[in-house]
Design a protein around this motif. Structure first.
Motif, mmCIF file in Angstrom:
data_model
loop_
_atom_site.group_PDB
_atom_site.id
_atom_site.type_symbol
_atom_site.label_atom_id
_atom_site.label_comp_id
_atom_site.label_asym_id
_atom_site.label_seq_id
_atom_site.Cartn_x
_atom_site.Cartn_y
_atom_site.Cartn_z
ATOM 1 N N LYS A 13 0.849 -1.206 0.000
ATOM 2 C CA LYS A 13 0.000 0.000 0.000
ATOM 3 C C LYS A 13 0.883 1.254 0.000
ATOM 4 O O LYS A 13 1.928 1.262 -0.630
ATOM 5 C CB LYS A 13 -0.972 -0.039 1.182
ATOM 6 N N GLU A 171 -11.353 -10.778 -1.340
ATOM 7 C CA GLU A 171 -11.030 -10.008 -0.137
ATOM 8 C C GLU A 171 -12.298 -9.369 0.408
ATOM 9 O O GLU A 171 -12.697 -8.291 -0.046
ATOM 10 C CB GLU A 171 -10.028 -8.903 -0.470
ATOM 11 N N GLY A 177 -7.509 -5.312 6.826
ATOM 12 C CA GLY A 177 -6.884 -4.420 7.801
ATOM 13 C C GLY A 177 -7.632 -4.325 9.119
ATOM 14 O O GLY A 177 -7.375 -3.434 9.921
ATOM 15 N N SER A 217 -6.712 -9.819 6.561
ATOM 16 C CA SER A 217 -6.186 -10.144 7.885
ATOM 17 C C SER A 217 -5.551 -11.531 7.967
ATOM 18 O O SER A 217 -5.702 -12.230 8.975
ATOM 19 C CB SER A 217 -7.272 -9.957 8.950
ATOM 20 N N GLY A 238 -1.762 -7.731 3.310
ATOM 21 C CA GLY A 238 -1.483 -6.311 3.509
ATOM 22 C C GLY A 238 -0.542 -6.120 4.683
ATOM 23 O O GLY A 238 0.676 -6.229 4.559
ATOM 24 N N GLY A 239 -1.115 -5.842 5.869
ATOM 25 C CA GLY A 239 -0.320 -5.501 7.049
ATOM 26 C C GLY A 239 0.846 -6.452 7.309
ATOM 27 O O GLY A 239 1.982 -6.006 7.539
HETATM 28 C C1 PEP Z 1 -5.031 -6.112 1.511
HETATM 29 O O1 PEP Z 1 -4.700 -4.950 1.598
HETATM 30 O O2 PEP Z 1 -5.227 -6.614 0.406
HETATM 31 C C2 PEP Z 1 -5.184 -6.861 2.747
HETATM 32 C C3 PEP Z 1 -5.678 -8.061 2.683
HETATM 33 O O3 PEP Z 1 -4.796 -6.237 3.929
HETATM 34 P P1 PEP Z 1 -4.648 -6.957 5.377
HETATM 35 O O4 PEP Z 1 -3.848 -8.210 5.159
HETATM 36 O O5 PEP Z 1 -3.914 -5.938 6.191
HETATM 37 O O6 PEP Z 1 -6.011 -7.228 5.862
#
Ligand code: PEP
Length: 260
Positions: A13, A171, A177, A217, A238-239
């Protein structure tokens, strides 16, 4: 069913500075076990300004690099946009399209996302098309139809012979997130439904070759259970992708799922 190689993407991101980005990429590339890399494709999605540096860093490694977005236009007066050929020239082989932070956050429409998908594959990129329902849609019991519509619209006009260039990321927006992931069973049910729809839109052999990864997540502590599902072919992270150790543990979970 064709064996699908798992795919794990790291969506950074709008995070990392130039040195931090390079250090993170190096830490992942250097520690990536050769055996995991053979059993799991890995793609980093850094911010645009760092793509060339990370692309160079990854060029002699199994790690792929991708854009977080791509323009639907070839070139020209499109301030702020980045074309597929620019991504390719920066060392990318892949791009995300339709991440919820663009689809919902910036209001990108299905028709725009479809144009991006078609432009990217026409220029030779692989595309990871992101789909997923919002919380209110889930609570109203509409998750499956919302996602089915996003997949159908996003892939409109994509030919069967180009399907090998496409992967999908399911997703659920409420899981991105938030620390709250879909249960492995719920993820499997949605992935199975997506694959069944692809069978109808294309055919069974083509649908069985499409990788459908889960995002929302994913962490080292839940990756094994999510990736063990038969229609879950890895994850978009993501994170946890900003922490090399956590990201590598998730890659290991995906690689191990392909061995089981
Ligand atoms: C994403 O940004 O595609 C995502 C899945 O973020 P996170 O893993 O932080 O939920």
């Amino acid at each position: 069913m064709d064996a699908r190689q798992p795919l794990v993407g790291g969506n950074w991101k709008m995070n990392t500075g130039p040195e931090e980005a390079l250090e993170l990429a190096r830490a992942i590339i250097d520690a990536l076990d050769a055996d995991w890399a053979q059993r799991c494709d890995v793609c980093l999605f850094p911010p645009f300004p760092w793509l060339s540096h990370i692309g160079r860093e990854a060029s002699d490694s199994p790690v792929l690099v991708g854009g977080q977005d791509v323009s639907d236009k070839i070139s020209g007066a499109y301030t702020g946009q980045v074309s597929a050929s620019m991504l390719l020239n920066s060392g990318c082989t892949m791009t995300l399209v339709g991440h919820s932070e663009r689809r919902h956050g910036l209001g990108e429409s299905d028709s725009l996302l479809n144009a991006k998908v078609r432009q990217a594959i026409a220029e030779g990129l692989q595309v990871m098309l992101c789909v997923g329902e919002q919380l209110a849609e889930r609570e109203a019991g509409h998750s499956e139809e919302v996602v089915a519509q996003q997949v159908a619209a996003g892939l409109e006009g994509v030919l069967k012979e180009d399907l090998s260039r496409i992967s999908l990321a399911y997703e659920p927006v409420w899981a991105i997130g938030t620390g709250r992931n879909a249960s492995p069973e719920d993820a499997q049910a949605m992935h199975r439904r997506i694959r069944a729809d692809l069978e109808k839109q294309y055919d069974a052999p083509s649908a069985s070759g499409v990788r459908i990864v889960y995002g929302g997540s994913v962490k080292p502590s839940n990756a094994d259970d999510i990736f063990a599902q038969p229609d879950v072919d890895g994850g978009l992270i993501g994170g946890a992708s900003l922490d090399a150790e956590a990201f590598l543990a998730i890659i290991q979970a995906a690689a191990s799922s392909s061995a089981s």
